[in-house]
Design a protein around this motif. Structure first.
Motif, PDB file in Angstrom:
ATOM      1  N   TYR A  61      35.868  39.130   0.314  1.00  0.00           N
ATOM      2  CA  TYR A  61      36.460  39.920  -0.762  1.00  0.00           C
ATOM      3  C   TYR A  61      37.962  39.659  -0.860  1.00  0.00           C
ATOM      4  O   TYR A  61      38.507  39.524  -1.950  1.00  0.00           O
ATOM      5  N   GLY A  62      38.633  39.584   0.283  1.00  0.00           N
ATOM      6  CA  GLY A  62      40.065  39.268   0.299  1.00  0.00           C
ATOM      7  C   GLY A  62      40.327  37.881  -0.264  1.00  0.00           C
ATOM      8  O   GLY A  62      41.290  37.666  -1.006  1.00  0.00           O
ATOM      9  N   PHE A  63      39.452  36.929   0.094  1.00  0.00           N
ATOM     10  CA  PHE A  63      39.564  35.575  -0.443  1.00  0.00           C
ATOM     11  C   PHE A  63      39.458  35.593  -1.968  1.00  0.00           C
ATOM     12  O   PHE A  63      40.263  34.975  -2.665  1.00  0.00           O
ATOM     13  N   LEU A  64      38.456  36.320  -2.476  1.00  0.00           N
ATOM     14  CA  LEU A  64      38.279  36.408  -3.932  1.00  0.00           C
ATOM     15  C   LEU A  64      39.509  37.007  -4.610  1.00  0.00           C
ATOM     16  O   LEU A  64      39.938  36.526  -5.660  1.00  0.00           O
ATOM     17  N   ASN A  65      40.084  38.051  -4.012  1.00  0.00           N
ATOM     18  CA  ASN A  65      41.282  38.669  -4.586  1.00  0.00           C
ATOM     19  C   ASN A  65      42.431  37.676  -4.671  1.00  0.00           C
ATOM     20  O   ASN A  65      43.154  37.628  -5.665  1.00  0.00           O
ATOM     21  N   GLU A  66      42.593  36.879  -3.613  1.00  0.00           N
ATOM     22  CA  GLU A  66      43.678  35.893  -3.584  1.00  0.00           C
ATOM     23  C   GLU A  66      43.427  34.762  -4.589  1.00  0.00           C
ATOM     24  O   GLU A  66      44.335  34.356  -5.305  1.00  0.00           O
ATOM     25  N   ILE A  71      46.290  29.659  -9.373  1.00  0.00           N
ATOM     26  CA  ILE A  71      46.008  28.645 -10.393  1.00  0.00           C
ATOM     27  C   ILE A  71      44.581  28.108 -10.278  1.00  0.00           C
ATOM     28  O   ILE A  71      44.122  27.382 -11.139  1.00  0.00           O
ATOM     29  N   HIS A  72      43.877  28.499  -9.212  1.00  0.00           N
ATOM     30  CA  HIS A  72      42.494  28.047  -8.993  1.00  0.00           C
ATOM     31  C   HIS A  72      41.472  29.118  -9.369  1.00  0.00           C
ATOM     32  O   HIS A  72      40.313  29.049  -8.965  1.00  0.00           O
ATOM     33  N   ALA A  73      41.875  30.082 -10.164  1.00  0.00           N
ATOM     34  CA  ALA A  73      41.016  31.221 -10.513  1.00  0.00           C
ATOM     35  C   ALA A  73      39.741  30.806 -11.240  1.00  0.00           C
ATOM     36  O   ALA A  73      38.753  31.534 -11.210  1.00  0.00           O
ATOM     37  N   GLU A  74      39.737  29.649 -11.882  1.00  0.00           N
ATOM     38  CA  GLU A  74      38.569  29.219 -12.653  1.00  0.00           C
ATOM     39  C   GLU A  74      37.460  28.611 -11.792  1.00  0.00           C
ATOM     40  O   GLU A  74      36.352  28.390 -12.273  1.00  0.00           O
ATOM     41  N   ILE A  75      37.723  28.361 -10.524  1.00  0.00           N
ATOM     42  CA  ILE A  75      36.706  27.769  -9.650  1.00  0.00           C
ATOM     43  C   ILE A  75      35.627  28.817  -9.365  1.00  0.00           C
ATOM     44  O   ILE A  75      35.934  29.903  -8.878  1.00  0.00           O
ATOM     45  N   PRO A  76      34.360  28.515  -9.663  1.00  0.00           N
ATOM     46  CA  PRO A  76      33.290  29.475  -9.381  1.00  0.00           C
ATOM     47  C   PRO A  76      33.124  29.687  -7.875  1.00  0.00           C
ATOM     48  O   PRO A  76      33.181  28.727  -7.102  1.00  0.00           O
ATOM     49  N   VAL A  77      32.924  30.944  -7.486  1.00  0.00           N
ATOM     50  CA  VAL A  77      32.707  31.291  -6.085  1.00  0.00           C
ATOM     51  C   VAL A  77      31.337  31.948  -5.947  1.00  0.00           C
ATOM     52  O   VAL A  77      31.004  32.880  -6.683  1.00  0.00           O
ATOM     53  N   ILE A  78      30.555  31.445  -4.999  1.00  0.00           N
ATOM     54  CA  ILE A  78      29.262  32.023  -4.654  1.00  0.00           C
ATOM     55  C   ILE A  78      29.428  32.676  -3.286  1.00  0.00           C
ATOM     56  O   ILE A  78      29.857  32.021  -2.343  1.00  0.00           O
ATOM     57  N   LEU A  79      29.104  33.955  -3.193  1.00  0.00           N
ATOM     58  CA  LEU A  79      29.185  34.652  -1.916  1.00  0.00           C
ATOM     59  C   LEU A  79      27.855  34.571  -1.181  1.00  0.00           C
ATOM     60  O   LEU A  79      26.791  34.697  -1.791  1.00  0.00           O
ATOM     61  N   LEU A  80      27.944  34.362   0.141  1.00  0.00           N
ATOM     62  CA  LEU A  80      26.789  34.436   1.028  1.00  0.00           C
ATOM     63  C   LEU A  80      27.027  35.630   1.938  1.00  0.00           C
ATOM     64  O   LEU A  80      28.141  35.812   2.424  1.00  0.00           O
ATOM     65  N   SER A  81      26.008  36.435   2.164  1.00  0.00           N
ATOM     66  CA  SER A  81      26.228  37.593   3.017  1.00  0.00           C
ATOM     67  C   SER A  81      24.959  38.124   3.648  1.00  0.00           C
ATOM     68  O   SER A  81      23.885  38.077   3.057  1.00  0.00           O
ATOM     69  N   ALA A  82      25.130  38.673   4.852  1.00  0.00           N
ATOM     70  CA  ALA A  82      24.051  39.396   5.516  1.00  0.00           C
ATOM     71  C   ALA A  82      24.003  40.839   5.011  1.00  0.00           C
ATOM     72  O   ALA A  82      23.065  41.566   5.313  1.00  0.00           O
ATOM     73  N   LYS A  83      25.002  41.243   4.245  1.00  0.00           N
ATOM     74  CA  LYS A  83      25.011  42.584   3.659  1.00  0.00           C
ATOM     75  C   LYS A  83      24.045  42.571   2.477  1.00  0.00           C
ATOM     76  O   LYS A  83      24.254  41.833   1.521  1.00  0.00           O
ATOM     77  N   ILE A  84      23.005  43.394   2.555  1.00  0.00           N
ATOM     78  CA  ILE A  84      21.921  43.264   1.584  1.00  0.00           C
ATOM     79  C   ILE A  84      21.824  44.400   0.574  1.00  0.00           C
ATOM     80  O   ILE A  84      20.953  44.380  -0.285  1.00  0.00           O
ATOM     81  N   GLU A  85      22.698  45.374   0.664  1.00  0.00           N
ATOM     82  CA  GLU A  85      22.645  46.492  -0.270  1.00  0.00           C
ATOM     83  C   GLU A  85      23.079  46.057  -1.668  1.00  0.00           C
ATOM     84  O   GLU A  85      23.950  45.195  -1.819  1.00  0.00           O
ATOM     85  N   LYS A  86      22.498  46.650  -2.675  1.00  0.00           N
ATOM     86  CA  LYS A  86      22.868  46.351  -4.067  1.00  0.00           C
ATOM     87  C   LYS A  86      24.357  46.628  -4.301  1.00  0.00           C
ATOM     88  O   LYS A  86      25.020  45.900  -5.035  1.00  0.00           O
ATOM     89  N   SER A  87      24.889  47.665  -3.635  1.00  0.00           N
ATOM     90  CA  SER A  87      26.309  47.993  -3.790  1.00  0.00           C
ATOM     91  C   SER A  87      27.201  46.871  -3.267  1.00  0.00           C
ATOM     92  O   SER A  87      28.279  46.623  -3.807  1.00  0.00           O
ATOM     93  N   ASP A  88      26.748  46.159  -2.224  1.00  0.00           N
ATOM     94  CA  ASP A  88      27.512  45.027  -1.697  1.00  0.00           C
ATOM     95  C   ASP A  88      27.537  43.887  -2.715  1.00  0.00           C
ATOM     96  O   ASP A  88      28.574  43.260  -2.945  1.00  0.00           O
ATOM     97  N   GLU A  89      26.393  43.633  -3.330  1.00  0.00           N
ATOM     98  CA  GLU A  89      26.307  42.598  -4.362  1.00  0.00           C
ATOM     99  C   GLU A  89      27.212  42.946  -5.549  1.00  0.00           C
ATOM    100  O   GLU A  89      27.945  42.093  -6.058  1.00  0.00           O
TER     101      GLU A  89
END
Length: 119
Positions: A61-66, A71-89
Protein backbone atom coordinates in the motif's frame (compact mmCIF):
# COMPACT_ATOMS: atom_id res chain seq x y z
CA UNK A 1 10.42 -6.49 -24.93
CA UNK A 2 7.78 -6.46 -22.20
CA UNK A 3 9.28 -5.61 -18.81
CA UNK A 4 7.91 -6.67 -15.42
CA UNK A 5 9.09 -5.68 -11.95
CA UNK A 6 8.31 -8.23 -9.22
CA UNK A 7 8.35 -6.94 -5.65
CA UNK A 8 8.07 -9.55 -2.91
CA UNK A 9 10.00 -10.27 0.28
CA UNK A 10 9.51 -14.04 -0.15
CA UNK A 11 12.64 -14.87 -2.13
CA UNK A 12 11.54 -18.27 -3.44
CA UNK A 13 8.15 -17.01 -4.59
CA UNK A 14 9.65 -13.92 -6.22
CA UNK A 15 12.30 -15.97 -8.03
CA UNK A 16 9.73 -18.54 -9.18
CA UNK A 17 7.45 -15.86 -10.63
CA UNK A 18 10.45 -14.21 -12.29
CA UNK A 19 11.63 -17.49 -13.80
CA UNK A 20 8.20 -18.33 -15.21
CA UNK A 21 7.75 -14.91 -16.82
CA UNK A 22 11.29 -15.10 -18.16
CA UNK A 23 10.37 -18.40 -19.86
CA UNK A 24 7.48 -16.57 -21.55
CA UNK A 25 9.85 -13.97 -22.97
CA UNK A 26 9.39 -11.13 -20.49
CA UNK A 27 12.31 -9.09 -19.22
CA UNK A 28 12.10 -9.36 -15.43
CA UNK A 29 13.55 -7.34 -12.57
CA UNK A 30 13.17 -8.22 -8.88
CA UNK A 31 12.94 -6.19 -5.67
CA UNK A 32 12.73 -7.44 -2.06
CA UNK A 33 10.50 -4.70 -0.62
CA UNK A 34 8.63 -1.55 -1.61
CA UNK A 35 11.57 0.79 -1.01
CA UNK A 36 13.82 -1.34 -3.22
CA UNK A 37 10.94 -1.51 -5.70
CA UNK A 38 10.81 2.30 -5.99
CA UNK A 39 14.50 2.35 -6.88
CA UNK A 40 14.09 -0.45 -9.43
CA UNK A 41 11.16 1.37 -11.09
CA UNK A 42 13.51 4.31 -11.74
CA UNK A 43 16.27 2.07 -13.13
CA UNK A 44 14.28 -0.58 -15.01
CA UNK A 45 11.20 1.39 -16.14
CA UNK A 46 8.86 -1.62 -16.26
CA UNK A 47 5.64 -1.89 -18.25
CA UNK A 48 3.92 -3.59 -15.27
CA UNK A 49 4.59 -4.20 -11.57
CA UNK A 50 3.60 -7.24 -9.51
CA UNK A 51 3.77 -6.30 -5.83
CA UNK A 52 3.20 -8.16 -2.57
CA UNK A 53 1.13 -6.38 0.09
CA UNK A 54 2.78 -7.48 3.34
CA UNK A 55 6.49 -6.61 3.26
CA UNK A 56 8.98 -4.99 5.62
CA UNK A 57 10.30 -1.43 5.20
CA UNK A 58 7.59 -0.32 2.73
CA UNK A 59 4.51 -2.47 2.18
CA UNK A 60 2.44 -2.75 -0.99
CA UNK A 61 0.00 0.00 0.00
CA UNK A 62 2.87 2.38 0.81
CA UNK A 63 4.48 1.49 -2.51
CA UNK A 64 1.24 2.29 -4.35
CA UNK A 65 0.97 5.65 -2.56
CA UNK A 66 4.52 6.56 -3.58
CA UNK A 67 4.26 5.37 -7.19
CA UNK A 68 0.94 7.09 -7.90
CA UNK A 69 2.45 10.47 -7.01
CA UNK A 70 5.48 9.93 -9.27
CA UNK A 71 6.20 10.21 -12.97
CA UNK A 72 5.62 6.43 -13.12
CA UNK A 73 1.98 6.64 -11.98
CA UNK A 74 0.72 5.16 -15.27
CA UNK A 75 2.46 1.80 -14.74
CA UNK A 76 -0.18 -0.83 -13.88
CA UNK A 77 0.34 -2.52 -10.51
CA UNK A 78 -1.03 -5.96 -9.63
CA UNK A 79 -1.09 -6.76 -5.92
CA UNK A 80 -0.43 -10.27 -4.60
CA UNK A 81 -1.51 -11.00 -1.06
CA UNK A 82 -2.26 -13.65 1.51
CA UNK A 83 -4.87 -11.22 2.87
CA UNK A 84 -8.09 -12.66 1.52
CA UNK A 85 -10.84 -10.42 2.86
CA UNK A 86 -12.89 -8.41 0.36
CA UNK A 87 -12.00 -5.27 2.35
CA UNK A 88 -8.30 -5.95 1.68
CA UNK A 89 -8.97 -6.21 -2.05
CA UNK A 90 -10.98 -2.97 -2.00
CA UNK A 91 -8.20 -1.21 -0.07
CA UNK A 92 -5.69 -2.28 -2.72
CA UNK A 93 -7.86 -1.08 -5.57
CA UNK A 94 -8.59 2.18 -3.74
CA UNK A 95 -4.82 2.70 -3.52
CA UNK A 96 -4.58 2.31 -7.31
CA UNK A 97 -3.94 -1.39 -7.93
CA UNK A 98 -5.35 -2.66 -11.24
CA UNK A 99 -5.86 -6.16 -9.85
CA UNK A 100 -5.65 -8.01 -6.53
CA UNK A 101 -4.67 -11.66 -6.65
CA UNK A 102 -4.89 -13.79 -3.54
CA UNK A 103 -2.10 -16.17 -2.51
CA UNK A 104 -1.79 -19.01 -3.19
CA UNK A 105 -2.55 -18.30 -6.81
CA UNK A 106 -2.55 -20.08 -10.14
CA UNK A 107 0.31 -18.83 -12.34
CA UNK A 108 -1.87 -19.18 -15.44
CA UNK A 109 -4.38 -16.72 -13.93
CA UNK A 110 -1.60 -14.31 -12.97
CA UNK A 111 -0.20 -14.45 -16.50
CA UNK A 112 -3.66 -13.78 -17.98
CA UNK A 113 -4.05 -10.69 -15.79
CA UNK A 114 -0.52 -9.48 -16.66
CA UNK A 115 -1.12 -10.06 -20.38
CA UNK A 116 -4.38 -8.10 -20.23
CA UNK A 117 -2.45 -5.00 -19.13
CA UNK A 118 0.71 -5.15 -21.26
CA UNK A 119 -0.04 -6.96 -24.52
Amino acid sequence: MRKILIIDDETRLRESIAELFDLYGYSVCEACDGKDGLLKVQQFEPHLIICDVMMPILDGYGFLNEIKSSIHAEIPVILLSAKIEKSDEMKGKNHGAKAYIKKPFDFKKLKEVVDSYIL
